[in-house]
Design an enzyme around this catalytic site. Structure first.
Site, mmCIF file in Angstrom:
data_model
loop_
_atom_site.group_PDB
_atom_site.id
_atom_site.type_symbol
_atom_site.label_atom_id
_atom_site.label_comp_id
_atom_site.label_asym_id
_atom_site.label_seq_id
_atom_site.Cartn_x
_atom_site.Cartn_y
_atom_site.Cartn_z
ATOM 1 C CG ASN A 47 -31.622 -21.259 -26.149
ATOM 2 O OD1 ASN A 47 -31.951 -20.883 -25.023
ATOM 3 N ND2 ASN A 47 -30.360 -21.516 -26.489
ATOM 4 N NE ARG A 49 -19.956 -26.682 -32.782
ATOM 5 C CZ ARG A 49 -20.865 -25.753 -32.440
ATOM 6 N NH1 ARG A 49 -21.934 -25.559 -33.181
ATOM 7 N NH2 ARG A 49 -20.713 -25.038 -31.355
ATOM 8 C CE1 TYR A 94 -22.870 -20.661 -31.770
ATOM 9 C CE2 TYR A 94 -21.266 -21.818 -33.128
ATOM 10 C CZ TYR A 94 -22.426 -21.823 -32.384
ATOM 11 O OH TYR A 94 -23.126 -22.988 -32.241
ATOM 12 C CG ASP A 154 -22.404 -23.694 -36.399
ATOM 13 O OD1 ASP A 154 -22.706 -22.965 -37.368
ATOM 14 O OD2 ASP A 154 -23.204 -24.022 -35.504
ATOM 15 C CG HIS A 174 -23.805 -19.673 -35.077
ATOM 16 N ND1 HIS A 174 -24.467 -18.720 -34.366
ATOM 17 C CD2 HIS A 174 -24.344 -20.864 -34.720
ATOM 18 C CE1 HIS A 174 -25.373 -19.314 -33.584
ATOM 19 N NE2 HIS A 174 -25.318 -20.607 -33.784
ATOM 20 C CD GLU A 190 -24.070 -26.214 -37.806
ATOM 21 O OE1 GLU A 190 -23.291 -27.119 -37.442
ATOM 22 O OE2 GLU A 190 -24.899 -25.694 -37.036
ATOM 23 C CD GLU A 220 -28.081 -24.261 -35.592
ATOM 24 O OE1 GLU A 220 -27.261 -25.186 -35.616
ATOM 25 O OE2 GLU A 220 -27.999 -23.296 -34.822
ATOM 26 N NE ARG A 261 -26.687 -28.032 -38.220
ATOM 27 C CZ ARG A 261 -26.629 -28.632 -37.028
ATOM 28 N NH1 ARG A 261 -26.457 -29.932 -36.950
ATOM 29 N NH2 ARG A 261 -26.748 -27.920 -35.922
ATOM 30 C CG HIS A 320 -29.826 -27.783 -33.740
ATOM 31 N ND1 HIS A 320 -30.724 -26.845 -33.306
ATOM 32 C CD2 HIS A 320 -28.634 -27.436 -33.210
ATOM 33 C CE1 HIS A 320 -30.101 -25.958 -32.539
ATOM 34 N NE2 HIS A 320 -28.836 -26.293 -32.475
ATOM 35 C CD GLU A 328 -25.281 -29.597 -32.751
ATOM 36 O OE1 GLU A 328 -26.353 -29.347 -33.339
ATOM 37 O OE2 GLU A 328 -24.502 -28.716 -32.355
ATOM 38 C CD1 TRP A 348 -23.963 -14.347 -31.484
ATOM 39 C CD2 TRP A 348 -25.579 -15.894 -31.565
ATOM 40 N NE1 TRP A 348 -23.602 -15.359 -30.655
ATOM 41 C CE2 TRP A 348 -24.573 -16.331 -30.688
ATOM 42 C CE3 TRP A 348 -26.694 -16.713 -31.788
ATOM 43 C CZ2 TRP A 348 -24.631 -17.547 -29.993
ATOM 44 C CZ3 TRP A 348 -26.769 -17.921 -31.112
ATOM 45 C CH2 TRP A 348 -25.754 -18.341 -30.221
HETATM 46 O O1 EZ4 Z 1 -26.265 -21.740 -31.342
HETATM 47 O O2 EZ4 Z 1 -28.668 -24.171 -30.306
HETATM 48 O O3 EZ4 Z 1 -24.964 -26.147 -34.137
HETATM 49 N N1 EZ4 Z 1 -25.321 -25.717 -33.096
HETATM 50 C C1 EZ4 Z 1 -25.648 -24.436 -32.843
HETATM 51 C C2 EZ4 Z 1 -26.207 -24.146 -31.476
HETATM 52 C C3 EZ4 Z 1 -27.064 -22.888 -31.459
HETATM 53 C C4 EZ4 Z 1 -27.994 -22.955 -30.283
HETATM 54 C C5 EZ4 Z 1 -28.988 -21.800 -30.323
HETATM 55 O O4 EZ4 Z 1 -29.983 -21.984 -29.372
HETATM 56 O O5 EZ4 Z 1 -25.508 -23.584 -33.707
HETATM 57 O O6 EZ4 Z 1 -25.190 -24.094 -30.523
HETATM 58 CO CO CO Z 2 -25.264 -24.541 -35.628
#
Ligand code: EZ4
Ligand code: CO
Length: 402
Positions: A37, A147, A159, A210, A212, A236, A262, A283, A312, A339, A402
């Site tokens: 991505n 989730r 996020y 998550d 993140h 996560e 992921e 993951r 993921h 997921e 991020w």
């Molecule tokens: O932000 O796949 O757990 N899922 C995630 C995703 C990621 C995207 C990034 O390309 O964290 O939504």
């Molecule tokens: Co994630």
């Protein structure tokens, strides 16, 4: 048998996908997902310029040797671009092997360990009430695991909060969207959300969250503790994992299960996390961690430490990845959860597939190979649409994760 041709198809049926198609002299074709991505064309170019010329004339049945050739032979090992390219080749070759054998991929891996694969869906809302309602909709649709991500008062663009109610697509602009992050507000809010979810829906549904990569190890430990009464299935990506030792501190202070991986691309990214039992779920995915051949090594290593898989499966992983992942999940003994974010109708049409959703689970099909193909004529109607993932900054402008 020989590989006679291979090509990369880049298309955007609602979002961008990179797909490798491999053809053989026996008329059998296999496909593999190569989507990274926001960095799609880097993998497409890696494949077209550096990998495809080395594949022509090789025996597609030598899946392991070709994997080793691309991994060791590159000299520059690892990294998401390289490993996604290797994954695409590997997935396409396993697809071809299944077609040669006339068997679905899970049979080649060792057969079924389960009848169906538990998946979790993504519920999100702009605030607490909306997120609670969104979780309810997933429960009504039969999901057993959900989730939950929510907009947070005082934080613009948190996020995981999408625009529609079925898809969440973070890569939303040709240049990265700037978002603002505020840890204290998040830490105060997240436990309230999960308290409300347990209050509303009881102990039945599995709930996931998550982080993140937004917290420091100590903040993650605090959040894990605060969430313990609400019995999460997992927390996560609580902190970035380049430094795997960071998870020792989190582990020492909370029993909330931890999931990571992921963004990992090889077994080396998670070696310490696994052997020190610092996580509960790994993951890594087929597409970003070197294909079936390498993911199997990671899962087997994790099994030694009673760590389970939780691949993921966001929408930026194409149906070709999901198809392969579901065969993997059907076989892998230490399966945890998969997921699952539904793809758009346009995406489903470009990638015909035989897996299906039923009662909170996905079930892989019986078609030889991984059961996913690409309609290249339809794909050609959706040209590449440059999109990047957002970035995050603190209120004072400091760049954050991020
Ligand atoms: O932000 O796949 O757990 N899922 C995630 C995703 C990621 C995207 C990034 O390309 O964290 O939504
Ligand atoms: Co994630």
């Amino acid at each position: 048998m020989k590989i006679t041709a291979a090509r990369v198809v880049v298309c955007s049926p609602g979002r961008n996908f990179v797909t490798l198609v491999i053809e053989t002299d026996q008329g059998l074709t296999g496909i593999g997902d190569a989507t990274l991505n926001g960095r799609e064309l880097a993998v497409a170019s890696y494949l077209t310029e550096h990998v495809i010329p080395t594949l022509i004339g090789r025996d597609p049945q030598q899946v392991e040797d070709i994997w080793q050739y691309l991994y060791r032979g590159a000299y520059w090992r690892r990294g998401p671009v390289t490993m996604s390219a290797i994954a695409a080749v590997d997935t396409a070759l396993w697809d071809i092997k299944g077609k040669i054998a006339g068997l679905p991929l899970y049979q080649l891996l060792g057969g079924k360990s389960r009848e169906r694969v538990l998946v979790y869906g993504h519920a999100n809302g702009r605030g607490l009430e909306e997120t609670v309602d969104a979780v309810g909709k997933y429960i009504d649709e039969g999901y057993k695991a959900i989730r939950a991500q929510s907009g947070i008062p005082g934080i613009d663009k948190a996020y995981g909060v999408g625009r529609g109610d079925t898809y969440y697509e973070p890569a939303d602009a040709s240049l990265p969207t700037e978002t603002v992050w505020d840890t204290p507000r998040y830490l105060a809010f997240a436990p309230q959300l999960f308290a409300k979810l347990r209050d509303t829906y009881g102990e039945g549904p599995e709930l996931l969250h998550d982080v993140h990569h937004r917290l420091t190890p100590n903040e993650a430990a605090q959040l894990g503790r605060a969430l313990e009464p609400h019995r999460l299935f997992w927390m996560e990506d609580a902190t970035p994992a380049e430094n795997q030792e960071a998870f020792r501190h989190i582990r020492r202070h909370t029993t909330t299960p931890l999931a990571v991986g992921e963004v990992f691309n090889t077994i080396w990214d998670c070696k310490q996390l696994i052997e020190e039992q610092l996580i509960d779920y790994i993951r890594c995915t087929v597409v970003h961690a070197g294909g079936i051949t390498h993911l199997r090594r990671i899962a087997d290593f994790a099994a030694l430490y009673q760590i389970r898989t939780g691949s993921h499966g966001a929408t930026d992983l194409s149906p070709a990845c999901m198809g392969a992942a579901l065969h993997f999940d059907t076989w892998v003994p230490n399966f945890g959860i998969q997921e699952y974010m539904r793809h758009s109708e346009e995406t489903d049409a470009v990638f015909p597939h035989d897996y299906r959703f039923e009662d909170g689970h996905l079930i892989c099909g019986e078609t030889p190979g991984h059961g996913v193909t690409i309609d290249e004529a339809l794909a050609a109607k959706y040209p590449y649409d440059p999109r990047q993932l957002p970035v995050a900054r603190l209120h004072d402008g400091t760049m954050w994760n991020w």
